[in-house]
Design a protein around this motif. Structure first.
Motif, PDB file in Angstrom:
ATOM      1  N   PHE A 430       0.929  -7.498  -6.371  1.00  0.00           N
ATOM      2  CA  PHE A 430       1.319  -8.184  -5.254  1.00  0.00           C
ATOM      3  C   PHE A 430       2.829  -7.582  -4.729  1.00  0.00           C
ATOM      4  CE2 PHE A 430      -1.216 -11.837  -6.613  1.00  0.00           C
ATOM      5  CZ  PHE A 430      -1.381 -12.415  -5.153  1.00  0.00           C
ATOM      6  N   GLU A 431       3.472  -6.894  -5.653  1.00  0.00           N
ATOM      7  CA  GLU A 431       4.808  -6.388  -5.496  1.00  0.00           C
ATOM      8  C   GLU A 431       4.495  -5.048  -4.302  1.00  0.00           C
ATOM      9  OE1 GLU A 431       7.784  -7.461  -5.582  1.00  0.00           O
ATOM     10  OE2 GLU A 431       6.929  -9.380  -6.526  1.00  0.00           O
ATOM     11  N   GLU A 432       3.603  -4.230  -4.668  1.00  0.00           N
ATOM     12  CA  GLU A 432       3.233  -3.245  -4.004  1.00  0.00           C
ATOM     13  C   GLU A 432       2.811  -3.730  -2.447  1.00  0.00           C
ATOM     14  OE1 GLU A 432       0.116  -1.016  -6.319  1.00  0.00           O
ATOM     15  OE2 GLU A 432       1.694  -0.063  -7.628  1.00  0.00           O
ATOM     16  N   ALA A 433       1.795  -4.643  -2.633  1.00  0.00           N
ATOM     17  CA  ALA A 433       1.427  -5.251  -1.256  1.00  0.00           C
ATOM     18  C   ALA A 433       2.457  -5.728  -0.371  1.00  0.00           C
ATOM     19  CB  ALA A 433       0.550  -6.446  -1.493  1.00  0.00           C
ATOM     20  N   LYS A 434       3.811  -6.214  -0.876  1.00  0.00           N
ATOM     21  CA  LYS A 434       4.865  -6.816  -0.005  1.00  0.00           C
ATOM     22  C   LYS A 434       5.326  -5.467   0.310  1.00  0.00           C
ATOM     23  CE  LYS A 434       6.125  -9.748  -3.282  1.00  0.00           C
ATOM     24  NZ  LYS A 434       6.731 -10.936  -4.264  1.00  0.00           N
ATOM     25  N   GLU A 435       5.629  -4.648  -0.550  1.00  0.00           N
ATOM     26  CA  GLU A 435       6.254  -3.541  -0.254  1.00  0.00           C
ATOM     27  C   GLU A 435       5.475  -2.550   0.839  1.00  0.00           C
ATOM     28  OE1 GLU A 435       7.128  -0.866  -3.680  1.00  0.00           O
ATOM     29  OE2 GLU A 435       8.426  -2.515  -4.639  1.00  0.00           O
ATOM     30  N   TYR A 441       5.240  -2.969   8.799  1.00  0.00           N
ATOM     31  CA  TYR A 441       5.512  -3.996   9.849  1.00  0.00           C
ATOM     32  C   TYR A 441       6.976  -3.807  10.342  1.00  0.00           C
ATOM     33  CZ  TYR A 441       4.383  -8.589  12.041  1.00  0.00           C
ATOM     34  OH  TYR A 441       4.266  -9.470  12.586  1.00  0.00           O
ATOM     35  N   GLU A 442       7.915  -3.320   9.709  1.00  0.00           N
ATOM     36  CA  GLU A 442       9.150  -3.172  10.145  1.00  0.00           C
ATOM     37  C   GLU A 442       9.292  -2.049  11.285  1.00  0.00           C
ATOM     38  OE1 GLU A 442      11.649  -2.333   6.715  1.00  0.00           O
ATOM     39  OE2 GLU A 442      11.509  -4.445   5.933  1.00  0.00           O
ATOM     40  N   PRO A 443       8.641  -0.962  11.154  1.00  0.00           N
ATOM     41  CA  PRO A 443       8.716   0.130  12.596  1.00  0.00           C
ATOM     42  C   PRO A 443       8.421  -0.926  13.696  1.00  0.00           C
ATOM     43  CG  PRO A 443       8.041   1.034  10.572  1.00  0.00           C
ATOM     44  CD  PRO A 443       7.972  -0.339  10.363  1.00  0.00           C
TER      45      PRO A 443
END
Length: 543
Positions: A430-435, A441-443
């Motif tokens: 889950f943490e990897e998915a969020k990262e 998405y940020e770019p």
């Protein structure tokens, strides 16, 4: 049943030094009970000052009447017959009366008192009897009106006895009606799990409360039923018959009150100068004496030659107090700093059994003993235990837990264990998915900001909502993991609730009735076979 030492950190610094480094605090006490020479000197001093105490035959007579009502076993009568004889010494322990005997440490204090009297008699080659001083004159009802057990579902359950309407009287002076006893007894019966011993335990409890007019009466009957066969004498400090014998000493407390106050203040200053905290208040003008007025117990203070309570309900000159004492000794009561002096006047006390908090405040009256011609008795640390039942011990082994782990709190270890059950590594994934999502998405959001400024804010809000949804799913997945391991987590919870309820030592919370219901009245006989230990070391009892 196996017993193993488990040293505990913490506690009063003064008490710890008394236990571990007596030589550094010996000037604040009267001697070390564990030292043979101290015992011998104390016994010799008591022999030489027999005429300075209350008449032992009269004391034994008053105690016989009280114990015949509440604690009439032949062994207690034999102890009283010994007490009547010159040369017999006493080991005392004491506590406020508590509901169904109160927390376990009260039972452990009585055990220590009995075992210490046996040992002292053997070592000194003379009679030494055990006596439990019930502090029935105390008025803190809220401290004694409740107790805790582990209920049928393994949760901490509180049983409380409501106070009847009336003044702030001593615990022994508060009448408890039969209906109130029935209510708390039924509550206890409903909470205790079914066992082969339960009918006997409930009958044992009902018998204690049937003829009890007060909390102290019921406490005395239960303690007598548990420990009478070991010869433990009971004394209620609020007993009016005892007050008549205490009258000469109350006279000394009134006449020499200023000297006593100075002694308390000087010793308190020495304790503070030695780097320790005071465990009881020593305030200027405190007479360290209570007066019973219209049923209420009022602490007296001195001002301009008069003794008054804070609210001004009563006010007396010294001479007026002495006249009242002559006619009505039952109107007077000790406080925490004069009770040790009174105990030493009433009884030939070789040593007294105390908890660590008590050991610290008992240093304050040291010099006050000398003011009234007394001498501080020896002090003995009470024994201290945690009971670990067999099933819980197996669960602790299963999860690799020690008592120290439980004492420091299991939340961290529980989380580590639960994480180790995550074979799919959901937490990491889950943490990897969020990262990964944020990295992609940020770019894109930044580029949208070049098209229109408002899209940058909208994009960031959108990103946070998506991350919240991922976290929401992660939480649901972890809840499912916990549900999958629900039985095991209940075992973790039961370990903590049993050994360290509400973050406190078991002996300071739970009542003995839970254990007697599990193991029968003979369980106490087993406890009494545990080797005595006066080092203050906590011990684990493995059932």
């Amino acid at each position: 049943m196996n017993v193993a030492p488990e040293p505990l950190p913490g506690g009063s610094a003064l008490a710890r030094d008394y236990i571990d480094r007596y030589e550094s605090v010996g000037h604040l006490y009267g001697g070390d009970f564990r030292n043979e020479e101290s015992r011998r000197k104390r016994a010799e001093w008591l022999d030489g000052n027999e005429d300075q105490r209350a008449n032992r035959a009269e004391v034994a007579s008053v105690l016989r009447l009280y114990n015949e009502r509440h604690n009439s076993s032949p062994e207690v009568m034999a102890s009283l017959a010994l007490l009547e004889q010159p040369g017999t010494l006493v080991i005392t322990g004491g506590q406020q009366s508590g509901l169904f005997t109160g927390p376990l440490f009260v039972v452990y204090k009585a055990m220590t008192t009995i075992l210490a009297a046996r040992e002292a008699a053997a070592r000194l080659g003379r009679p030494v009897v055990p006596l439990f001083w019930i502090a029935g004159e105390d008025h803190d009802w809220d401290e004694v009106n409740h107790t805790y057990v582990l209920n049928r579902t393994g949760e901490i359950a509180k049983i409380k006895l409501d106070k009847p309407e009336g003044p702030r009287a001593s615990v022994s002076g508060i009448t408890v009606e039969e209906q109130s006893w029935q209510q708390v007894t039924e509550l206890l019966e409903g909470m205790l799990q079914e066992s082969e011993f339960k009918p006997q335990i409930m009958e044992f409890i009902r018998t204690s409360s049937d003829a009890a007019c007060s909390m102290s009466d019921a406490f005395a009957k239960l303690m007598g039923s548990l420990f009478g066969k070991f010869g433990l004498i009971l004394l209620d400090s609020a007993d009016p018959s005892l007050r008549r014998l205490e009258r000469p000493f109350f006279k000394a407390l009134i006449e020499r009150n200023d000297e006593l106050e100075a002694a308390y203040k000087d010793t308190a200053a020495n304790i503070i100068a030695a780097g320790y905290d005071l465990q009881a208040d020593v305030t200027p003008g405190n007479a360290n004496l209570f007066y019973i007025h219209e049923g209420a117990r009022l602490l007296l203070h001195k001002s301009e030659g008069r003794f008054s309570d804070r609210k001004g309900e009563v006010s007396f000159s010294r001479e007026e107090l002495l006249l009242i004492l002559d006619e009505h000794p039952e109107r007077f009561s000790n406080n925490v700093l004069t009770r040790p002096l009174m105990q030493d006047y009433i009884l030939p006390v070789l040593a007294t059994v105390l908890g660590q908090g008590e050991m610290a405040y008992w240093a304050i009256p040291r010099d006050a003993f000398h003011v009234v011609g007394g001498q501080m008795p020896l002090i003995l640390p009470r024994m201290s235990f945690t009971v670990i039942e067999g099933t819980l011990h197996k669960h602790m082994d299963k999860y690799g837990l020690s008592f120290a782990d439980v004492r420091s709190g299991l939340e961290g270890k529980r989380k580590e264990w639960l994480a180790a059950q995550d074979e799919l590594e959901l937490g990491r994934r889950f943490e990897e998915a969020k990262e990964a999502f944020s990295a992609m998405y940020e770019p894109l959001i930044e580029q949208l900001g070049n098209i229109q400024a408002g899209l940058l804010k909208l994009g960031n809000n959108n990103k946070e909502k998506i991350l919240d949804q991922i976290a929401f799913l992660q939480g649901k997945a972890m809840d499912a993991m916990e549900k999958q391991n629900e039985a095991a987590l209940r075992q973790w919870e039961r370990i903590e609730l049993s050994l360290m309820p509400a973050g406190k030592l078991q002996e300071r919370v739970y009542n003995i009735m839970y254990y007697l219901n599990r193991y029968g009245l003979s369980w106490l006989d087993e406890l009494m076979t545990i080797p005595a230990d006066y080092s203050g070391t906590h011990r684990i009892i493995y059932m």
